[in-house]
Write an enzyme that holds these catalytic residues in place. Structure first.
Site, PDB file in Angstrom:
ATOM      1  N   SER A 192       0.842  -1.212   0.000  1.00 29.35           N
ATOM      2  CA  SER A 192       0.000   0.000   0.000  1.00 29.35           C
ATOM      3  C   SER A 192       0.870   1.252   0.000  1.00 29.35           C
ATOM      4  CB  SER A 192      -0.944   0.003   1.210  1.00 29.35           C
ATOM      5  OG  SER A 192      -0.275   0.409   2.372  1.00 29.35           O
TER       6      SER A 192
ATOM      7  N   SER B 177      11.983   9.811   6.779  1.00 37.64           N
ATOM      8  CA  SER B 177      10.876  10.774   6.886  1.00 37.64           C
ATOM      9  C   SER B 177      11.482  12.124   7.235  1.00 37.64           C
ATOM     10  CB  SER B 177       9.944  10.319   8.011  1.00 37.64           C
ATOM     11  OG  SER B 177       9.029  11.334   8.344  1.00 37.64           O
TER      12      SER B 177
ATOM     13  N   TYR C 252       7.947   7.261  16.866  1.00 36.98           N
ATOM     14  CA  TYR C 252       8.165   7.312  15.414  1.00 36.98           C
ATOM     15  C   TYR C 252       9.369   8.203  15.097  1.00 36.98           C
ATOM     16  CZ  TYR C 252       7.097   8.033  10.438  1.00 36.98           C
ATOM     17  OH  TYR C 252       7.170   8.091   9.071  1.00 36.98           O
TER      18      TYR C 252
ATOM     19  N   ILE D  98       3.111   4.470  -0.250  1.00 37.89           N
ATOM     20  CA  ILE D  98       4.303   4.900  -0.993  1.00 37.89           C
ATOM     21  C   ILE D  98       4.955   3.712  -1.707  1.00 37.89           C
ATOM     22  CG2 ILE D  98       6.611   5.897  -0.739  1.00 37.89           C
ATOM     23  CD1 ILE D  98       5.535   7.514   1.666  1.00 37.89           C
TER      24      ILE D  98
ATOM     25  N   LYS E  93      12.884   6.992  13.319  1.00 35.84           N
ATOM     26  CA  LYS E  93      13.361   7.509  12.021  1.00 35.84           C
ATOM     27  C   LYS E  93      14.737   8.188  12.176  1.00 35.84           C
ATOM     28  CE  LYS E  93      10.027   6.145   9.299  1.00 35.84           C
ATOM     29  NZ  LYS E  93      10.239   5.158   8.224  1.00 35.84           N
TER      30      LYS E  93
HETATM   31  N1  LIG Z   1       2.543   8.745   4.799  1.00 37.06           N
HETATM   32  C1  LIG Z   1       3.380   9.658   5.227  1.00 37.06           C
HETATM   33  O1  LIG Z   1       2.966  10.792   5.486  1.00 37.06           O
HETATM   34  C2  LIG Z   1       4.838   9.334   5.389  1.00 37.06           C
HETATM   35  C3  LIG Z   1       5.727  10.405   5.566  1.00 37.06           C
HETATM   36  C4  LIG Z   1       7.078  10.123   5.715  1.00 37.06           C
HETATM   37  C5  LIG Z   1       7.537   8.827   5.691  1.00 37.06           C
HETATM   38  N2  LIG Z   1       6.656   7.800   5.527  1.00 37.06           N
HETATM   39  C6  LIG Z   1       7.213   6.433   5.524  1.00 37.06           C
HETATM   40  O2  LIG Z   1       6.858   5.777   4.316  1.00 37.06           O
HETATM   41  C7  LIG Z   1       6.854   4.364   4.528  1.00 37.06           C
HETATM   42  C8  LIG Z   1       5.572   3.799   3.937  1.00 37.06           C
HETATM   43  O3  LIG Z   1       4.472   4.320   4.651  1.00 37.06           O
HETATM   44  P1  LIG Z   1       3.067   4.652   3.963  1.00 37.06           P
HETATM   45  O4  LIG Z   1       2.754   6.056   4.276  1.00 37.06           O
HETATM   46  O5  LIG Z   1       3.065   4.217   2.562  1.00 37.06           O
HETATM   47  O6  LIG Z   1       2.095   3.767   4.871  1.00 37.06           O
HETATM   48  P2  LIG Z   1       1.172   2.508   4.539  1.00 37.06           P
HETATM   49  O7  LIG Z   1       0.305   2.793   3.386  1.00 37.06           O
HETATM   50  O8  LIG Z   1       0.549   2.137   5.841  1.00 37.06           O
HETATM   51  O9  LIG Z   1       2.237   1.399   4.110  1.00 37.06           O
HETATM   52  C9  LIG Z   1       3.034   0.750   5.058  1.00 37.06           C
HETATM   53  C10 LIG Z   1       3.593  -0.492   4.398  1.00 37.06           C
HETATM   54  O10 LIG Z   1       4.467  -1.124   5.333  1.00 37.06           O
HETATM   55  C11 LIG Z   1       4.127  -2.496   5.417  1.00 37.06           C
HETATM   56  N3  LIG Z   1       4.425  -3.020   6.741  1.00 37.06           N
HETATM   57  C12 LIG Z   1       4.025  -2.553   7.951  1.00 37.06           C
HETATM   58  N4  LIG Z   1       4.469  -3.351   8.924  1.00 37.06           N
HETATM   59  C13 LIG Z   1       5.164  -4.352   8.320  1.00 37.06           C
HETATM   60  C14 LIG Z   1       5.854  -5.490   8.789  1.00 37.06           C
HETATM   61  N5  LIG Z   1       5.917  -5.798  10.096  1.00 37.06           N
HETATM   62  N6  LIG Z   1       6.456  -6.299   7.889  1.00 37.06           N
HETATM   63  C15 LIG Z   1       6.394  -6.032   6.568  1.00 37.06           C
HETATM   64  N7  LIG Z   1       5.755  -4.975   6.058  1.00 37.06           N
HETATM   65  C16 LIG Z   1       5.135  -4.149   6.936  1.00 37.06           C
HETATM   66  C17 LIG Z   1       2.620  -2.547   5.127  1.00 37.06           C
HETATM   67  O11 LIG Z   1       2.266  -3.822   4.582  1.00 37.06           O
HETATM   68  P3  LIG Z   1       1.481  -4.982   5.368  1.00 37.06           P
HETATM   69  O12 LIG Z   1       0.540  -4.322   6.317  1.00 37.06           O
HETATM   70  O13 LIG Z   1       0.791  -5.732   4.266  1.00 37.06           O
HETATM   71  O14 LIG Z   1       2.538  -5.799   6.022  1.00 37.06           O
HETATM   72  C18 LIG Z   1       2.511  -1.492   4.039  1.00 37.06           C
HETATM   73  O15 LIG Z   1       2.780  -2.042   2.784  1.00 37.06           O
HETATM   74  C19 LIG Z   1       6.988   4.167   6.036  1.00 37.06           C
HETATM   75  O16 LIG Z   1       8.314   3.821   6.329  1.00 37.06           O
HETATM   76  C20 LIG Z   1       6.674   5.534   6.606  1.00 37.06           C
HETATM   77  O17 LIG Z   1       7.303   5.767   7.830  1.00 37.06           O
HETATM   78  C21 LIG Z   1       5.328   8.027   5.365  1.00 37.06           C
END
Ligand SMILES: NC(=O)c1ccc[n+]([C@@H]2O[C@H](COP(=O)([O-])OP(=O)(O)OC[C@H]3O[C@@H](n4cnc5c(N)ncnc54)[C@H](OP(=O)(O)O)[C@@H]3O)[C@@H](O)[C@H]2O)c1
Length: 359
Positions: A81, A211, A225, A83, A229
């Site tokens: 899902s 992040s 968090y 990013i 990071k």
């Molecule tokens: N959204 C923002 O505003 C933002 C900003 C800065 C940085 N980020 C970073 O971007 C990255 C992706 O986040 P996102 O925003 O795209 O969130 P997201 O849509 O919730 O995606 C998170 C992904 O991580 C996977 N995941 C979570 N726990 C896991 C585990 N134990 N083992 C394997 N996979 C796992 C989930 O897959 P499953 O649940 O299927 O395992 C999912 O594919 C993260 O590192 C986050 O910190 C996000």
């Protein structure tokens, strides 16, 4: 009379070049000053209107495009899902071969079908590899499975991650441990399992999705968090110079607020408590597609670090970088107001403000 004319001749021949050399020197000075002023103006325009750091903006215009990644084997964690999913589509369009990892296999299969469609890839070009990033003992076997399928790993993107929302004082240690395992030790363990292969080939690229939370010097209501990071940044900043001579690059990506499902699975103050929050689609956030496009450009150009955010996030990053104490002081001064705002929004069951401040 004769002597006088000699003196005046001497004055003309010696002083004239001095007088004459004035205007060109002044011209150079004006030119240098003008260029400096122009650079400052261009810098501020790019800062206020752009959605990434200045270097990445320049790379987007003048650097390598994602086409240079064609044929590479790219392993993306957290590809089910947000990013990671958007990045899988970008890489598919760039004609990469893909390994998609996360825990939800059915979601990965959905992403795989879409990758095949958008990139006109074959079924064999995309491997779905179910992996829990916290299960460190499975990482070596996962690497062997990828090598058996594609014989090599060119790029590993450690993107899987999780966030938390809660007060620092009352957040349980179990939440800290969970975020350290998913956001830091998981990527470290998987990278250690992949590196011997990259070292033996004398080429490779490790990418981590950090992040802006990994860069800024102050946080509100997401201490675990932020801490995780910052640790991720530190671990991979330490790796970069050690593997540089082995032709292995390390890229840290620092996105600001991106519109994804991250709040849905965010942890609250106690283990097992899930926020199940939703982002307000009307609030200003970057789309995961745009974030993934900028990530791909940073990867193609082997940037060490890339900041992906619009203003005010981008301005905050620069202030934090060059005036760290001023940044910390500002957050301290406005913290009561910001926390009251978060409290009232949380009372309404809306977690959007927290993420806006802390993404
Ligand atoms: N959204 C923002 O505003 C933002 C900003 C800065 C940085 N980020 C970073 O971007 C990255 C992706 O986040 P996102 O925003 O795209 O969130 P997201 O849509 O919730 O995606 C998170 C992904 O991580 C996977 N995941 C979570 N726990 C896991 C585990 N134990 N083992 C394997 N996979 C796992 C989930 O897959 P499953 O649940 O299927 O395992 C999912 O594919 C993260 O590192 C986050 O910190 C996000």
């Amino acid at each position: 009379m004769n002597m006088n004319s000699n003196v005046s001749n001497l004055a003309v021949t010696t002083l004239y070049p001095i007088c004459y050399s004035g205007p060109p020197a002044m011209d150079w000075l004006y030119l240098v000053n003008g260029l400096a002023a122009l650079s400052v103006v261009v810098f501020f325009i790019m800062l206020l209107s752009g959605d990434s750091d200045i270097f990445l903006q320049l790379m987007e215009r003048f650097g390598k495009s994602q086409e240079c990644l064609a044929g590479k084997v790219v392993w993306i964690t957290g590809a089910s899902s947000g990013i990671g999913e958007a990045l899988a589509y970008e890489m598919a369009r760039a004609q990469c071969r893909l390994v998609l990892s996360a825990r939800r296999e059915e979601e990965l299969e959905r992403v795989k079908s879409e990758c095949i469609r958008v990139g006109c890839l074959n079924h064999e070009d995309v491997l779905v590899l179910k992996l829990d990033i916290k299960e460190f003992c499975d990482h070596e076997a996962a690497v062997q499975q990828v090598l058996k399928t594609f014989q090599r790993i060119d790029i590993l993107v450690n993107n899987a991650g999780r966030t938390n929302k809660g007060e620092w004082t009352t957040t349980s240690m179990a939440v800290d441990q969970e975020l350290l395992a998913v956001n830091v030790l998981g990527p470290v363990s998987l990278t250690r399992a992949v590196l011997p292969h990259m070292v033996s080939r004398s080429q490779g690229h490790i990418v981590v999705t950090s992040s802006v939370a990994g860069k800024l010097g102050a946080a509100l209501y997401a201490g675990s968090y932020f801490g995780s990071k910052h640790a991720l940044q530190g671990w991979f900043d330490a790796l970069r110079p050690e593997v540089y001579s082995k032709n292995i690059n390390v890229t840290s990506i620092c996105p600001g607020p991106i519109y994804t499902n991250i709040l849905q699975h965010a942890l609250k103050e106690n283990a097992g408590e899930i926020l199940q929050g939703k982002m307000d689609p009307n609030k200003k956030r970057m789309s995961p597609m745009r974030c993934a496009r900028l990530m791909t450009i940073a990867i193609a150009n082997r940037c060490d670090e890339a900041w992906i955010s619009t203003t005010p996030g981008l301005v905050s990053l620069y202030i934090n970088q060059y005036f760290p104490n001023t940044f910390k002081w500002c957050i301290k001064i406005f913290s009561s107001r910001l926390m009251a705002e978060i409290d009232s929004e949380l009372g309404d069951g809306n977690a959007e403000t927290i993420t806006k401040l802390n993404a």
